[in-house]
Design an enzyme around this catalytic site. Sequence first.
Site, PDB file in Angstrom:
ATOM      1  CG  HIS A  41     -30.738  65.071 -12.769  1.00 28.59           C
ATOM      2  ND1 HIS A  41     -31.928  64.711 -13.343  1.00 28.59           N
ATOM      3  CD2 HIS A  41     -29.797  64.866 -13.716  1.00 28.59           C
ATOM      4  CE1 HIS A  41     -31.707  64.323 -14.598  1.00 28.59           C
ATOM      5  NE2 HIS A  41     -30.429  64.408 -14.837  1.00 28.59           N
ATOM      6  CG  ASN A  93     -30.481  67.412 -21.827  1.00 30.35           C
ATOM      7  OD1 ASN A  93     -29.606  68.053 -21.264  1.00 30.35           O
ATOM      8  ND2 ASN A  93     -30.232  66.267 -22.446  1.00 30.35           N
ATOM      9  NE  ARG A 103     -32.290  63.605 -20.951  1.00 31.78           N
ATOM     10  CZ  ARG A 103     -31.151  63.389 -20.326  1.00 31.78           C
ATOM     11  NH1 ARG A 103     -31.116  63.474 -19.018  1.00 31.78           N
ATOM     12  NH2 ARG A 103     -30.061  63.094 -20.982  1.00 31.78           N
ATOM     13  NE  ARG A 129     -20.378  64.193 -22.996  1.00 30.44           N
ATOM     14  CZ  ARG A 129     -21.354  64.407 -23.841  1.00 30.44           C
ATOM     15  NH1 ARG A 129     -21.169  65.176 -24.873  1.00 30.44           N
ATOM     16  NH2 ARG A 129     -22.540  63.848 -23.662  1.00 30.44           N
ATOM     17  CB  THR A 155     -32.260  72.881 -27.162  1.00 34.05           C
ATOM     18  OG1 THR A 155     -31.017  72.612 -27.793  1.00 34.05           O
ATOM     19  CG2 THR A 155     -32.350  74.355 -26.899  1.00 34.05           C
ATOM     20  NE  ARG A 211     -32.652  60.071 -16.672  1.00 33.65           N
ATOM     21  CZ  ARG A 211     -31.487  59.900 -17.290  1.00 33.65           C
ATOM     22  NH1 ARG A 211     -30.984  58.690 -17.421  1.00 33.65           N
ATOM     23  NH2 ARG A 211     -30.847  60.924 -17.788  1.00 33.65           N
ATOM     24  CG  ASP A 213     -23.228  62.791 -20.180  1.00 33.79           C
ATOM     25  OD1 ASP A 213     -24.397  62.664 -19.760  1.00 33.79           O
ATOM     26  OD2 ASP A 213     -22.806  62.212 -21.193  1.00 33.79           O
TER      27      ASP A 213
END
Length: 235
Positions: free
Chosen positions: A35, A66, A69, A179, A64, A31, A18
Amino acid sequence: MAEQKSHNLPAHIGVIMDGNGRWAKARLMPRSFGHQQGFSRMISLLEHAYDRGVKYITVYALSTENLRRPKEELEGLFDLIRKRFLDSMRRVLARGVRLKIIGDLSYLPPDVQELLRQAEKDTEKYEGKGLNVALAYGARAEIVRAAKEAVAAGEELTEESISAHLYTCGQPEPDLIIRTGKEKRLSNFLLYQAAYAELYFSDKMFPDFSDKDLDEALEEFASRTRRFGKTDEQL
Ligand code: FPP
């Protein structure tokens, strides 16, 4: 690097990657740039973890949730898979790692589905080490799917029969779930398998989560006492 032999090394790690979007935003970048950086970091981190002796890793690349988006962001992720997945993954999987894509692939563009299925096939020969890439994945959907499959096979519904129909069947359950990105929740990730997992939260955004940060998480894991519901005296 020689594989480290340690009783306290997790056999299976889950990673919720995350913070890519926030990392990019802080740099006034789109964004999708976050990634891309996250993808590069993921590949190096995977290499490092297998070289340290971890056998199984599950990375959460797309939930799921996400999938709701903006189309542009999703297309960016799919393009990343098209352009970089095979070459970069080859480096990781060459360590004898079997690839599994977990989740409902039907949500992905057909060419991406095809590419991922082929990548899985190329590693079918490997045993003992695994990489699960969770894409269009949700743990609740996975549990429902497993229960339906067990019923369809005429099996009694038990903890074992459900386990045997999860995507991760045959693999050790995750001992450690990491995380990044400051949030402290599981967000529908490996809920059934994580019953006894140790949880580790890092404030770092995923593109900044270094190999050294992983080492720190592994050290912390090694220092924890896992009771699995027993008392100290029973251990
Ligand atoms: C969640 O945080 C992360 C994702 C939706 C994608 C994670 C993907 C990668 C690290 C690389 C892609 C990997 C593959 C296999 C395609 P976020 O990025 O939404 O960050 P935010 O919480 O800061 O908005």
